[in-house]
Each structure stands twice: as C-alpha cells, then as structure tokens.
Design an enzyme around this catalytic site. Structure first.
Site, PDB file in Angstrom:
ATOM      1  N   THR A  68      53.987  46.588  20.946  1.00 53.47           N
ATOM      2  CA  THR A  68      54.044  45.857  19.675  1.00 53.47           C
ATOM      3  C   THR A  68      52.804  45.010  19.435  1.00 53.47           C
ATOM      4  O   THR A  68      52.342  44.879  18.302  1.00 53.47           O
ATOM      5  CB  THR A  68      55.297  44.944  19.653  1.00 53.47           C
ATOM      6  OG1 THR A  68      56.430  45.789  19.646  1.00 53.47           O
ATOM      7  CG2 THR A  68      55.341  44.057  18.430  1.00 53.47           C
ATOM      8  N   ASP A 120      53.761  53.416  22.344  1.00 54.10           N
ATOM      9  CA  ASP A 120      54.979  52.609  22.403  1.00 54.10           C
ATOM     10  C   ASP A 120      55.458  52.763  23.848  1.00 54.10           C
ATOM     11  O   ASP A 120      55.418  53.875  24.393  1.00 54.10           O
ATOM     12  CB  ASP A 120      56.012  53.181  21.427  1.00 54.10           C
ATOM     13  CG  ASP A 120      57.267  52.322  21.354  1.00 54.10           C
ATOM     14  OD1 ASP A 120      57.548  51.801  20.268  1.00 54.10           O
ATOM     15  OD2 ASP A 120      57.974  52.195  22.380  1.00 54.10           O
ATOM     16  N   SER A 121      55.930  51.704  24.469  1.00 53.88           N
ATOM     17  CA  SER A 121      56.217  51.819  25.910  1.00 53.88           C
ATOM     18  C   SER A 121      57.424  52.703  26.215  1.00 53.88           C
ATOM     19  O   SER A 121      57.665  53.029  27.374  1.00 53.88           O
ATOM     20  CB  SER A 121      56.360  50.450  26.560  1.00 53.88           C
ATOM     21  OG  SER A 121      57.582  49.853  26.240  1.00 53.88           O
ATOM     22  N   SER A 122      58.167  53.113  25.188  1.00 54.62           N
ATOM     23  CA  SER A 122      59.234  54.101  25.443  1.00 54.62           C
ATOM     24  C   SER A 122      58.637  55.431  25.897  1.00 54.62           C
ATOM     25  O   SER A 122      59.339  56.274  26.459  1.00 54.62           O
ATOM     26  CB  SER A 122      60.045  54.354  24.169  1.00 54.62           C
ATOM     27  OG  SER A 122      60.563  53.150  23.706  1.00 54.62           O
ATOM     28  N   THR A 182      56.991  45.870  25.469  1.00 56.68           N
ATOM     29  CA  THR A 182      57.979  45.125  26.268  1.00 56.68           C
ATOM     30  C   THR A 182      59.142  46.003  26.732  1.00 56.68           C
ATOM     31  O   THR A 182      59.765  45.701  27.750  1.00 56.68           O
ATOM     32  CB  THR A 182      58.570  43.955  25.452  1.00 56.68           C
ATOM     33  OG1 THR A 182      59.145  44.455  24.253  1.00 56.68           O
ATOM     34  CG2 THR A 182      57.505  42.923  25.134  1.00 56.68           C
ATOM     35  N   THR A 222      63.554  41.737  34.091  1.00 58.02           N
ATOM     36  CA  THR A 222      64.340  42.604  33.208  1.00 58.02           C
ATOM     37  C   THR A 222      64.094  42.122  31.790  1.00 58.02           C
ATOM     38  O   THR A 222      64.057  40.915  31.554  1.00 58.02           O
ATOM     39  CB  THR A 222      65.846  42.438  33.520  1.00 58.02           C
ATOM     40  OG1 THR A 222      66.075  42.830  34.866  1.00 58.02           O
ATOM     41  CG2 THR A 222      66.712  43.285  32.611  1.00 58.02           C
ATOM     42  N   GLN A 240      75.873  45.646  38.111  1.00 58.38           N
ATOM     43  CA  GLN A 240      75.704  45.547  36.656  1.00 58.38           C
ATOM     44  C   GLN A 240      75.476  44.099  36.242  1.00 58.38           C
ATOM     45  O   GLN A 240      75.010  43.830  35.130  1.00 58.38           O
ATOM     46  CB  GLN A 240      76.954  46.086  35.945  1.00 58.38           C
ATOM     47  CG  GLN A 240      77.096  47.574  36.111  1.00 58.38           C
ATOM     48  CD  GLN A 240      78.390  48.139  35.533  1.00 58.38           C
ATOM     49  OE1 GLN A 240      79.064  47.504  34.730  1.00 58.38           O
ATOM     50  NE2 GLN A 240      78.727  49.339  35.940  1.00 58.38           N
ATOM     51  N   CYS A 241      75.814  43.139  37.111  1.00 57.95           N
ATOM     52  CA  CYS A 241      75.533  41.719  36.820  1.00 57.95           C
ATOM     53  C   CYS A 241      74.048  41.474  37.032  1.00 57.95           C
ATOM     54  O   CYS A 241      73.433  42.076  37.915  1.00 57.95           O
ATOM     55  CB  CYS A 241      76.293  40.802  37.757  1.00 57.95           C
ATOM     56  SG  CYS A 241      78.058  40.944  37.598  1.00 57.95           S
TER      57      CYS A 241
HETATM   58  N1  ASP Z   1      58.801  49.302  21.211  1.00 62.22           N
HETATM   59  C1  ASP Z   1      57.802  48.362  21.667  1.00 62.22           C
HETATM   60  C2  ASP Z   1      57.236  48.873  22.969  1.00 62.22           C
HETATM   61  O1  ASP Z   1      57.847  48.732  23.993  1.00 62.22           O
HETATM   62  C3  ASP Z   1      58.392  47.006  21.814  1.00 62.22           C
HETATM   63  C4  ASP Z   1      57.428  45.921  22.241  1.00 62.22           C
HETATM   64  O2  ASP Z   1      56.301  46.124  22.620  1.00 62.22           O
HETATM   65  O3  ASP Z   1      57.862  44.749  22.212  1.00 62.22           O
HETATM   66  O4  ASP Z   1      56.175  49.446  22.973  1.00 62.22           O
END
Ligand code: ASP
Length: 342
Positions: free
Chosen positions: A15, A59-61, A91, A167, A279-280
């Site tokens: 982002t 995009d980090s995805s 992020t 996280t 999961q906690c």
């Molecule tokens: N979708 C964005 C990413 O991970 C979100 C971000 O950077 O905050 O690339």
C-alpha cells in the site's frame, strides 16, 4: 571524519507505494519513483541511502517463497556494503515474509527492518512517511559502535517487533501488527527507546549464512467444531504433503473422537510432521494440560508452543528444505532457532 552509515532500501510494493488505478478505481502498486517524489525528506538524512526495487512492485498477497529467496539474495549481495536494510512491503503478508527471512538469514549481524503503511504515501494522512523515516533511523542506530538491532524486525506506528513474533491483526488502524508473546524490541516517541534485554545479539564473529531453499509441501489446518473426517483425510493425502501446522483450540486441544485421532495417527505414520499451534494469539500450547491435548501428543503431534502460525509455517518450509532427517526435524521445529519460540 566519521563515515556516514549506509542503508539499502528494498522496495517490494504494498500500500505504501500504491495509487488508485484510473481504469478500475482499485489500489495498485506503482514504482518507487512515486515514494521518492512524495518523500523529499529522504535526502535530508545524513546517511548514504540507496534503493533497489522489485519489478513489478507487488501487492503482498502475491509474495511467496520465490520472493523470500529473492529478498535473501538481495541482502546477501549487498550485505558487506550496507550497515542496515529497510524493506518496504505490503502489510498483508509482512509477518510471513519477516518470519521467512529470519530463518533464511543465519548469523545476521545487521538490522533488516520490514515496514509499510495502511494508507498510500501520496495521501495526506499517510502513516507511510513516519514508518519509513523511523525504520531508516532504527536501521542506522548503533550501540557501542555496533548495530542496535541486528535482527529481522517489523516496525509499525511506534513499535519495533521481532519479525517472527508478529501477526497482522488490524485492517483499519495504524498499529496494524502485534507481537503477543514477545515484548517490543523498541518503542518510539520523542526518542527511540531500545529494549536491549529483548534483542538477540550474535555471539562470536560468525559469517552471515544465506539459505536459498524452502519446501512448501505444507498446509495449515484450522480445527473447528463440526470438522469432518473426509476433510482431514483429503488434506493428509495431498500428494507430496510433508508437514501440517494444525491450529487447535486454547492450550492445544482438539477432538478426541477415534475417527479424528486415527486420521492424525495415519498421517504421522506416513511421515507427515504435524505441529500444534494455538488459535489464541497469546500464550502457549501445553499438550499436557487437558486430555484433549494429550491425545494429540500420543498420536505423534509435536508442540509448536507459543509460535505464531506465520512463524510456524515458514519455519516448517525452511526446515523441510534443510533437514531430511525426521528426528532432527522434530527436535528443531519446537526449539528456538531465531528467537521465534519461548
Ligand atoms: N494489500 C496490501 C498489501 O499487502 C495491504 C498493505 O500493504 O497494507 O500489499
């Protein structure tokens, strides 16, 4: 005259460097020129700052093992020339990339700081400017003529965390990250206050060792009430599957029904390493606490103690590529190799 500290800025996307696409109206990553234009402050540092950019920025995805290796190789290539590294990264998967890098870089003696932002750098209220400026300052900070934080870290808003303890927990607020099971390595306000007791400093004079392989024949399995045996069976019979991070309830508990335990036992017998994380987000797995945890232990599941899922899955990929020996693998997965576990 004292030599200026030198920092390498590695721009991968996220982002922080995004703009609204005129075609679709969605945020898309654009090249580093956008950040440089919005941040004339960069030249005000009394530091030697150089930049390398991933092309295209992502995009980090879209990040994964190939990109982690590329980042590790970039650091290896420039390691001797620079005093610290700042990685601009989205992020969404930053905690995974920071965890992966912590394992790929052994004997790290210099700071590697991941940062990014929740709002693009071109927006008036962006958090990217603060995050980037402070990350650069931290990467250049020294104590007793040595780097103040020679670790892979995540810096966001006002806290510096060990990367493999983080996280992403917040989509909206500027404090996007948490490290529930380990204290911040530094907190920033008027001053940067380092928490020296929490920081790992390298012993002796070992050379950086960069690993170039991970094995992603792994899965994450989140247990939920109503989970079916057919789902477990299908997952555990995935071709080439070597390891599973199993997210269980509370202190490491899961159903004790015979169909459930039998699927686990069959998978363990076939050599699949199953690691139990909770999961906690706060606290640790303790498979000796309840009968429901004990049954997993008896079935051959290994405790991941207080590891985050992000650290556990990247560590599993890392170890599977380096350690074919099952006994060694089982012992390394639940002991600390980079401060990722208590
Ligand atoms: N979708 C964005 C990413 O991970 C979100 C971000 O950077 O905050 O690339």
């Amino acid at each position: 005259m004292q030599k200026k500290s030198s920092i390498l800025l590695i721009y991968t996307g996220g982002t922080i460097g995004m703009e609204l696409s005129p075609k679709t109206g969605n945020l898309i990553p654009v090249n580093f020129g956008n950040i440089a234009r919005e941040m004339p402050e960069l030249v005000r540092f009394d530091l030697d700052i150089k930049t390398v950019s991933f092309s295209p920025p992502l995009d980090s995805s879209e990040m994964g093992p190939d990109m982690w290796i590329r980042l590790a190789l970039t650091i290896e290539e420039h390691y001797d020339r620079f005093d610290g590294f700042v990685i601009l990264h989205g992020t969404d998967t930053m905690a995974y990339s920071a965890s992966a890098l912590s394992f790929l870089l052994e004997n790290l003696g210099k700071p590697v700081i991941f940062t990014g932002s929740q709002l693009p750098i071109g927006m008036l209220r962006t958090d990217g400017r603060e995050n980037l400026i402070t990350s650069i300052e931290i990467a250049a900070s020294e104590i007793n003529d040595a780097p103040a934080v020679p670790e892979v870290c995540v810096f966001f808003q006002n806290k510096l965390f060990r990367g493999n303890r983080t996280t992403k927990y917040n989509v909206e607020y500027f404090n996007a990250f948490r490290s529930e099971n380990y204290p911040p390595l530094a907190e920033t306000g008027i001053n940067i206050e380092f928490n020296y007791h929490a920081i790992n400093y390298p012993y002796g004079d070992h050379k950086l060792k960069v690993y170039k392989e991970v094995d992603n024949n792994v899965a994450i399995l989140k247990i939920f009430p109503g989970i079916k045996g057919t789902l477990l069976n299908t997952l555990f019979n995935t071709v080439n599957l070597k390891g599973v991070i199993m997210e269980t309830y509370g202190a490491g508990n899961a159903p004790t029904a015979s169909w459930f335990i039998s699927e686990i036992e069959k998978a363990v017998e076939r050599g699949i390493l199953i690691v139990n994380v909770s999961q906690c987000t706060t606290g640790s797995v303790d498979m000796n606490k309840y009968n429901t945890g004990k049954r997993l232990q008896e079935a051959g599941v290994v405790s991941g103690y207080d590891m985050t899922t992000e650290a556990a899955v990247t560590k599993l990929m890392f170890l599977l590529a380096q350690t074919p020996n099952d006994k060694e693998l089982r012992s390394l997965i639940n002991s600390s190799i980079r401060g990722e576990i208590k």
